[in-house]
Design a protein around this motif. Structure first.
Motif, short mmCIF file in Angstrom:
data_model
loop_
_atom_site.label_atom_id
_atom_site.label_comp_id
_atom_site.label_asym_id
_atom_site.label_seq_id
_atom_site.Cartn_x
_atom_site.Cartn_y
_atom_site.Cartn_z
N ASN A 38 -0.66 -3.66 -2.62
CA ASN A 38 -1.45 -4.69 -3.30
C ASN A 38 -2.95 -4.53 -3.12
OD1 ASN A 38 -2.00 -5.53 -0.69
ND2 ASN A 38 -0.76 -7.37 -0.80
N LYS A 39 -3.41 -3.67 -2.22
CA LYS A 39 -4.81 -3.70 -1.80
C LYS A 39 -5.79 -3.33 -2.92
CE LYS A 39 -4.17 -5.09 2.44
NZ LYS A 39 -2.85 -5.73 2.27
N TRP A 40 -5.44 -2.31 -3.69
CA TRP A 40 -6.35 -1.94 -4.78
C TRP A 40 -6.45 -3.06 -5.81
CZ3 TRP A 40 -5.83 -1.30 -10.04
CH2 TRP A 40 -6.99 -0.80 -10.68
N PHE A 41 -5.32 -3.72 -6.07
CA PHE A 41 -5.33 -4.82 -7.05
C PHE A 41 -6.25 -5.95 -6.57
CE2 PHE A 41 -1.44 -2.57 -7.96
CZ PHE A 41 -1.45 -2.51 -9.35
N LYS A 42 -6.17 -6.25 -5.27
CA LYS A 42 -7.02 -7.32 -4.73
C LYS A 42 -8.50 -6.95 -4.78
CE LYS A 42 -4.84 -8.23 -0.70
NZ LYS A 42 -4.66 -9.05 0.53
N LEU A 43 -8.79 -5.66 -4.69
CA LEU A 43 -10.19 -5.22 -4.62
C LEU A 43 -10.84 -5.03 -5.98
CD1 LEU A 43 -9.91 -2.61 -1.72
CD2 LEU A 43 -11.47 -4.58 -1.74
N SER A 66 -6.01 -2.41 10.02
CA SER A 66 -6.07 -3.13 8.74
C SER A 66 -5.87 -2.19 7.54
CB SER A 66 -7.43 -3.83 8.64
OG SER A 66 -7.69 -4.20 7.32
N ASN A 67 -4.83 -2.46 6.75
CA ASN A 67 -4.61 -1.71 5.51
C ASN A 67 -5.77 -1.96 4.54
OD1 ASN A 67 -2.07 -0.99 6.45
ND2 ASN A 67 -1.02 -2.66 5.40
N HIS A 68 -6.31 -3.16 4.60
CA HIS A 68 -7.40 -3.55 3.71
C HIS A 68 -8.65 -2.70 3.95
CE1 HIS A 68 -10.42 -6.06 1.77
NE2 HIS A 68 -11.02 -6.23 2.92
N THR A 167 3.40 -12.64 2.77
CA THR A 167 2.05 -13.19 2.76
C THR A 167 1.34 -12.97 4.10
OG1 THR A 167 2.57 -15.39 3.61
CG2 THR A 167 2.78 -15.08 1.24
N GLY A 168 0.09 -12.46 3.99
CA GLY A 168 -0.83 -12.43 5.11
C GLY A 168 -1.85 -13.53 4.86
N THR A 169 -2.90 -13.19 4.12
CA THR A 169 -3.87 -14.22 3.73
C THR A 169 -3.34 -15.11 2.61
OG1 THR A 169 -4.88 -12.87 1.99
CG2 THR A 169 -5.79 -12.64 4.22
N GLY A 170 -2.34 -14.64 1.88
CA GLY A 170 -1.79 -15.41 0.74
C GLY A 170 -2.48 -15.10 -0.58
N THR A 171 -3.42 -14.15 -0.57
CA THR A 171 -4.15 -13.82 -1.80
C THR A 171 -3.22 -13.23 -2.86
OG1 THR A 171 -6.04 -13.32 -0.38
CG2 THR A 171 -6.20 -12.62 -2.68
N HIS A 279 7.24 -4.84 -3.36
CA HIS A 279 6.99 -3.91 -2.24
C HIS A 279 5.50 -3.62 -2.24
CE1 HIS A 279 6.90 -0.90 0.69
NE2 HIS A 279 8.19 -0.61 0.68
N SER A 280 4.81 -4.29 -1.33
CA SER A 280 3.34 -4.26 -1.37
C SER A 280 2.74 -3.10 -0.59
CB SER A 280 2.81 -5.61 -0.89
OG SER A 280 3.59 -6.09 0.19
N GLY A 281 3.55 -2.12 -0.20
CA GLY A 281 3.02 -0.92 0.44
C GLY A 281 2.93 -1.07 1.95
C1 LIG Z 1 -2.23 -6.82 3.13
C2 LIG Z 1 -0.77 -6.76 2.85
C3 LIG Z 1 -0.04 -7.90 2.49
C4 LIG Z 1 -0.63 -9.29 2.50
O1 LIG Z 1 -1.36 -9.61 1.39
P1 LIG Z 1 -2.17 -10.98 1.35
O2 LIG Z 1 -2.78 -10.98 0.02
O3 LIG Z 1 -3.20 -10.92 2.46
O4 LIG Z 1 -1.21 -12.09 1.60
C5 LIG Z 1 1.30 -7.75 2.19
N1 LIG Z 1 1.89 -6.54 2.24
C6 LIG Z 1 1.23 -5.43 2.60
C7 LIG Z 1 1.97 -4.15 2.69
C8 LIG Z 1 -0.11 -5.51 2.92
O5 LIG Z 1 -0.76 -4.38 3.31
#
Ligand SMILES: *Cc1c(COP(=O)(O)O)cnc(C)c1O
Length: 296
Positions: A38-43, A66-68, A167-171, A279-281
């Protein structure tokens, strides 16, 4: 990066599907080896905004794993921007894989004490320079959620009744709520222990209309807290890989899949449900495990 969307597939999860419920996974982990998930999409919209404002440098915050942070370093390099990572804790003698990868991608790292790290507003005031564009920890913020909303556009998600993510930050969850259709429920599996403000933090990224949509949180699948990974979780992840050839990570997606398998077993989903797991990676997070813990 858009050209890499073709790498993304949806895959049936046979062991999670029965007469009543069908489950698929959206394999965002296949997007790209470095900025997976999800990180590229958020950025993406932060980067666009920075370029529009003629900023030269993206600055963000994160821990040593941090993956971010790595995704930010990569995305900036790709977009021709400088990147700075404000890292929680003193500089370690040996750098984590994450920090090494970020440095290799040209990110400048600034280490701050855990105490100083807590007050990000103050840090921003003290460290700010001209041309710097600040992005919240984990990409949290409305542009982050708007970018995350576009991740569902990589598949035809209209056929699903439930969209389920960690969910981490929930973004990312806020983005899924933004994008979801009237017949769909979005479910967030929190990976943090006692993240009582999660709902409030997600809702802060939504409009009034979006707050009336159908979404739900589960808080009992954190396995002891952020990045905690007891043997039971590792065994579940190995079994999932054996059965489905789906690799998951110890921080987020292992817990997501565990939660969904538990909820299916407990008949949480009514007959006819079609689930889409995101599957957010995050697979590089598994590098911190002792070798041989996972079969993949
Ligand atoms: C960062 C991350 C999340 C959490 O995303 P948020 O937008 O912070 O809730 C979920 N899955 C993976 C694999 C991540 O790296």
């Amino acid at each position: 990066m858009q050209e890499a969307f073709k790498n993304i597939i949806t895959q049936k999860i046979a062991g999670f599907s029965n007469i009543a419920v069908q489950a698929d996974v959206l394999r965002l982990d296949l997007l790209h080896p470095v900025v997976s998930g999800n990180k590229w999409f958020k950025l993406r919209y932060y980067l666009q905004d920075a370029i529009r404002q003629q900023k030269t440098t993206i600055v963000s915050f994160g821990g040593a794993y941090s993956n971010h942070i790595v995704a930010t370093a990569y995305a900036c390099k790709n977009a021709g921007l400088h990147s700075v990572g404000i890292i929680r804790g003193e500089a370690p003698a040996i750098r984590s894989h994450t920090l090494q990868a970020a440095t290799d991608l040209g990110m400048e790292l600034i280490f701050v004490s855990r105490e100083a790290y807590r007050n990000k507003t103050l840090l921003q005031q003290e460290l700010d320079r001209t041309g710097w564009y600040w992005v919240g920890e984990g990409g949290y913020g409305i542009p982050g959620a708007q970018g995350a909303a576009t991740l569902l556009g990589t598949t035809d998600f209209s056929i699903y009744s439930h969209i389920i993510c960690a969910t981490g930050t929930g973004t990312m969850m806020a983005g899924c709520i933004k994008a979801c259709l009237p017949h769909q429920q979005v479910i967030g599996i929190s990976v943090l222990k006692g993240h009582d403000l999660l709902q409030q933090e997600v809702e802060a990224l939504l409009t009034n209309t979006e707050r009336k949509k159908n979404y739900h949180f589960f808080h009992q699948y954190h396995f002891g807290g952020y990045a905690k990974h007891p043997q039971e979780l590792i065994e579940f992840m190995n079994e999932l890989y054996r059965q489905e050839q789906i690799p998951t990570d110890i921080v987020y997606t292992g817990k997501l899949f565990f939660a969904v398998s538990d909820l299916i077993r407990k008949d949480f989903f009514s007959a006819g449900s079609r689930l889409l797991l995101i599957h957010s990676g995050g697979l590089q997070g598994n590098l911190s495990l002792p070798e041989g813990s996972l079969i993949y």
